[in-house]
Design an enzyme around this catalytic site. Sequence first.
Site, short mmCIF file in Angstrom:
data_model
loop_
_atom_site.label_atom_id
_atom_site.label_comp_id
_atom_site.label_asym_id
_atom_site.label_seq_id
_atom_site.Cartn_x
_atom_site.Cartn_y
_atom_site.Cartn_z
N VAL A 1 -1.66 6.51 7.42
CA VAL A 1 -2.33 5.74 8.48
C VAL A 1 -3.78 5.53 8.06
O VAL A 1 -4.49 6.50 7.78
CB VAL A 1 -2.30 6.48 9.84
CG1 VAL A 1 -2.88 5.58 10.93
CG2 VAL A 1 -0.90 6.91 10.20
N HIS A 2 -4.22 4.28 8.04
CA HIS A 2 -5.63 4.04 7.71
C HIS A 2 -6.23 2.84 8.42
O HIS A 2 -7.44 2.65 8.41
CB HIS A 2 -5.81 3.87 6.20
CG HIS A 2 -5.38 2.52 5.68
ND1 HIS A 2 -4.08 2.21 5.41
CD2 HIS A 2 -6.10 1.40 5.41
CE1 HIS A 2 -4.00 0.95 4.98
NE2 HIS A 2 -5.21 0.44 4.98
#
Length: 361
Positions: A202-203
């Site tokens: 997740v970014h």
Amino acid sequence: MKIVSIVGARPQFIKCAPVSRELRKEHEEVLIHTGQHYDHGMSEVFFEELGIPKPDYNLGIGSGTHGRQTGAMLGAIEDVLEEEEPDVVLVYGDTNSTLAGALAAAKLQIPVAHVEAGLRSFDRRMPEEVNRVLTDHCSDLLFCPTETAVRNLAAEGITEGVFLVGDVMLDAMNHNRAIAEERSRILEDAGVRPGEYLVLTVHRPSNTDSKENMTAILGALGEAGMPAVFPVHPRTRRYLGEYGLLAAMPENVRVTEPLGYLDMIRLMAHAKKILTDSGGVQKEAYMLGVPCITLRENTEWVETVEAGWNVLVGAGRERIISMIREFAPAGDQPLLFGDGRAAAGIAKILCSEDIAGHSSV
């Protein structure tokens, strides 16, 4: 020819590696690293593992708001281009480094070649989408990974200088997969067994900047009934700390530092499923034949969804849980990303093409 290649972030290092190998057989390549990703886990390790030559220039721009970061890159890249006077500037993907490099070259009337041109999520709230569109519209040569990308450009009136070459990330995958199996110990280090764990990345700000979204995503993983390995991007780690979620991580979620390319390839290759909001990871999951659950409402890699190997779920807890349990692609995978020789095709076109005329094929 003298070619300036501009990179700055993890996905660009991966894409650059096979292209750089091909370019240096016949051309002079000058490599600029903007410093967008700058710590060892997000930058240096990729140069080491992928055999990318040491950058000729490291601009050291670092993090910042989109406008300030792009502006700082633009000025610094312009200085290098004025000194080097290249025949063409090569940019990759959709980051601020991509846009800054393309703008600097275009304003100096140096031809721009864009690797991974034509991608569209059709969501202008994403900074990457803005970068893609603007870069494509100031590029002279547009190297598309898929037929959908070619059609996207045509819909915007771009038909000159467009080349369907395939995806250079498949080149990188083919070159490094066996090496990853031989060298990486990531499964052993994480304490997981092939086919019995999930991978999470997740970014994107749409998730990381929302405590509600991150709580839902991690809560869903907590009910997965199997281990989940979570290599954490530095920016994501900062937000998780602020939200108090690092301390409250579900017991089955195994948090690691960012992984190098070889570790990440081996980890993904043996996962039961991959959950991500990354465009590159969606594509790598497909290439590895692993079902992908995308934590977004849209994707630039629509082909993977249409092929049935990727599903868009957003950040809703119940929807994520449902797909972890039920999503099971069946059947063969169409060859969406070419034959693994995109880099050679790009080098050949750059060698033979009249950039000023940029006829399309």
